[in-house]
Design a protein around this motif. Structure first.
Motif, PDB file in Angstrom:
ATOM      1  N   ARG A   4      26.379  90.265  35.419  1.00 31.73           N
ATOM      2  CA  ARG A   4      25.945  90.494  34.048  1.00 31.73           C
ATOM      3  C   ARG A   4      25.485  89.191  33.440  1.00 31.73           C
ATOM      4  N   LYS A   5      24.559  89.308  32.508  1.00 32.41           N
ATOM      5  CA  LYS A   5      24.092  88.124  31.789  1.00 32.41           C
ATOM      6  C   LYS A   5      24.571  88.221  30.347  1.00 32.41           C
ATOM      7  N   MET A   6      24.673  87.081  29.692  1.00 35.36           N
ATOM      8  CA  MET A   6      25.061  87.052  28.289  1.00 35.36           C
ATOM      9  C   MET A   6      24.003  87.771  27.464  1.00 35.36           C
ATOM     10  N   ALA A   7      24.447  88.428  26.380  1.00 33.06           N
ATOM     11  CA  ALA A   7      23.525  89.127  25.497  1.00 33.06           C
ATOM     12  C   ALA A   7      22.504  88.146  24.919  1.00 33.06           C
ATOM     13  N   SER A   8      21.284  88.605  24.822  1.00 34.23           N
ATOM     14  CA  SER A   8      20.209  87.767  24.298  1.00 34.23           C
ATOM     15  C   SER A   8      20.077  87.978  22.793  1.00 34.23           C
ATOM     16  N   ILE A   9      19.712  86.939  22.065  1.00 37.57           N
ATOM     17  CA  ILE A   9      19.442  87.076  20.636  1.00 37.57           C
ATOM     18  C   ILE A   9      17.999  86.654  20.366  1.00 37.57           C
ATOM     19  N   ASP A  10      17.124  86.999  21.276  1.00 32.78           N
ATOM     20  CA  ASP A  10      15.712  86.630  21.150  1.00 32.78           C
ATOM     21  C   ASP A  10      15.081  87.147  19.864  1.00 32.78           C
ATOM     22  N   THR A  11      15.614  88.227  19.288  1.00 31.65           N
ATOM     23  CA  THR A  11      15.006  88.807  18.103  1.00 31.65           C
ATOM     24  C   THR A  11      15.617  88.272  16.805  1.00 31.65           C
ATOM     25  N   ALA A  12      16.556  87.338  16.873  1.00 30.23           N
ATOM     26  CA  ALA A  12      17.165  86.785  15.655  1.00 30.23           C
ATOM     27  C   ALA A  12      16.098  86.087  14.824  1.00 30.23           C
ATOM     28  N   ARG A  13      16.038  86.400  13.536  1.00 27.85           N
ATOM     29  CA  ARG A  13      15.056  85.744  12.683  1.00 27.85           C
ATOM     30  C   ARG A  13      15.572  85.452  11.285  1.00 27.85           C
ATOM     31  N   PHE A  41      23.485  77.205  16.244  1.00 27.52           N
ATOM     32  CA  PHE A  41      23.673  77.084  17.685  1.00 27.52           C
ATOM     33  C   PHE A  41      24.281  78.386  18.198  1.00 27.52           C
ATOM     34  N   HIS A  42      23.548  79.066  19.054  1.00 33.27           N
ATOM     35  CA  HIS A  42      24.057  80.291  19.678  1.00 33.27           C
ATOM     36  C   HIS A  42      24.953  79.848  20.821  1.00 33.27           C
ATOM     37  N   ASN A  43      26.245  79.875  20.581  1.00 38.80           N
ATOM     38  CA  ASN A  43      27.204  79.308  21.504  1.00 38.80           C
ATOM     39  C   ASN A  43      28.231  80.365  21.916  1.00 38.80           C
ATOM     40  N   PRO A  44      27.848  81.241  22.846  1.00 42.20           N
ATOM     41  CA  PRO A  44      28.780  82.271  23.267  1.00 42.20           C
ATOM     42  C   PRO A  44      30.043  81.661  23.857  1.00 42.20           C
ATOM     43  N   ALA A  45      31.149  82.339  23.692  1.00 41.08           N
ATOM     44  CA  ALA A  45      32.422  81.803  24.148  1.00 41.08           C
ATOM     45  C   ALA A  45      32.836  82.335  25.514  1.00 41.08           C
ATOM     46  N   ALA A  46      31.974  83.129  26.150  1.00 41.48           N
ATOM     47  CA  ALA A  46      32.317  83.617  27.482  1.00 41.48           C
ATOM     48  C   ALA A  46      32.465  82.437  28.430  1.00 41.48           C
ATOM     49  N   ALA A  47      33.449  82.516  29.274  1.00 40.93           N
ATOM     50  CA  ALA A  47      33.717  81.410  30.182  1.00 40.93           C
ATOM     51  C   ALA A  47      34.103  81.939  31.562  1.00 40.93           C
ATOM     52  N   VAL A  48      33.988  81.080  32.522  1.00 44.48           N
ATOM     53  CA  VAL A  48      34.368  81.413  33.889  1.00 44.48           C
ATOM     54  C   VAL A  48      35.352  80.368  34.401  1.00 44.48           C
ATOM     55  N   MET A  49      36.158  80.774  35.369  1.00 43.51           N
ATOM     56  CA  MET A  49      37.097  79.865  36.022  1.00 43.51           C
ATOM     57  C   MET A  49      37.233  80.359  37.451  1.00 43.51           C
ATOM     58  N   PRO A  81      23.681  81.180  27.599  1.00 44.33           N
ATOM     59  CA  PRO A  81      22.876  82.384  27.348  1.00 44.33           C
ATOM     60  C   PRO A  81      21.935  82.657  28.521  1.00 44.33           C
ATOM     61  N   ASN A  82      21.762  83.936  28.836  1.00 40.84           N
ATOM     62  CA  ASN A  82      20.883  84.385  29.922  1.00 40.84           C
ATOM     63  C   ASN A  82      21.309  83.879  31.294  1.00 40.84           C
ATOM     64  N   GLU A  83      22.580  83.580  31.450  1.00 43.92           N
ATOM     65  CA  GLU A  83      23.106  83.102  32.722  1.00 43.92           C
ATOM     66  C   GLU A  83      24.128  84.125  33.215  1.00 43.92           C
ATOM     67  N   SER A  84      24.101  84.421  34.514  1.00 47.62           N
ATOM     68  CA  SER A  84      25.106  85.331  35.065  1.00 47.62           C
ATOM     69  C   SER A  84      26.418  84.572  35.256  1.00 47.62           C
ATOM     70  N   LEU A  85      27.492  85.316  35.433  1.00 48.76           N
ATOM     71  CA  LEU A  85      28.785  84.685  35.675  1.00 48.76           C
ATOM     72  C   LEU A  85      28.761  83.860  36.965  1.00 48.76           C
ATOM     73  N   GLU A  86      28.098  84.407  37.985  1.00 47.82           N
ATOM     74  CA  GLU A  86      28.010  83.694  39.255  1.00 47.82           C
ATOM     75  C   GLU A  86      27.222  82.389  39.098  1.00 47.82           C
ATOM     76  N   GLN A  87      26.124  82.439  38.333  1.00 47.82           N
ATOM     77  CA  GLN A  87      25.339  81.222  38.101  1.00 47.82           C
ATOM     78  C   GLN A  87      26.169  80.182  37.360  1.00 47.82           C
ATOM     79  N   ALA A  88      26.977  80.628  36.402  1.00 48.43           N
ATOM     80  CA  ALA A  88      27.813  79.696  35.645  1.00 48.43           C
ATOM     81  C   ALA A  88      28.857  79.041  36.537  1.00 48.43           C
ATOM     82  N   VAL A  89      29.481  79.841  37.411  1.00 48.35           N
ATOM     83  CA  VAL A  89      30.486  79.264  38.327  1.00 48.35           C
ATOM     84  C   VAL A  89      29.839  78.223  39.217  1.00 48.35           C
TER      85      VAL A  89
END
Ligand SMILES: [Zn+2]
Length: 93
Positions: A4-13, A41-49, A81-89
């Motif tokens: 899964r990828k983080m939700a995008s906020i491309d439409t934020a205005r 700053f769009h700073n999602p708090a999702a994290a991986v370990m 943002p727009n990164e999968s969990l595997e890519q983040a790890v």
């Protein structure tokens, strides 16, 4: 495997400070208001370990920054943002 990828906020205005429709993306994580110069700053708090073990050993890292500078930690970090969990790890390792 989770992919899964983080939700995008491309439409934020709309600016959270002045409320005007003047927010524009200035980088992958940063939005700037052309009316009041507010920076969001769009700073999602999702994290991986990850716990990497081999035979009877576990890979432990030493934190390079605060909080906990110098303490033991398991490798990981925040998901961009727009990164999968595997890519983040992979990036964090
Ligand atoms: Zn504004």
């Amino acid at each position: 495997m989770i992919s899964r990828k983080m939700a995008s906020i491309d439409t934020a205005r709309f600016c959270p400070q002045c409320g005007k429709s003047s927010l524009t993306r200035s980088s992958n994580k940063q939005f700037t208001c052309s009316e009041c110069d507010f920076t969001y700053f769009h700073n999602p708090a999702a994290a991986v370990m990850v716990a990497l073990s081999y035979e009877d050993e576990l890979l432990v890292a030493i934190r390079g920054r605060n909080p906990g500078l110098g303490l033991w930690d398991l490798p990981g970090g925040f998901v961009d943002p727009n990164e999968s969990l595997e890519q983040a790890v992979i990036r964090e390792i």
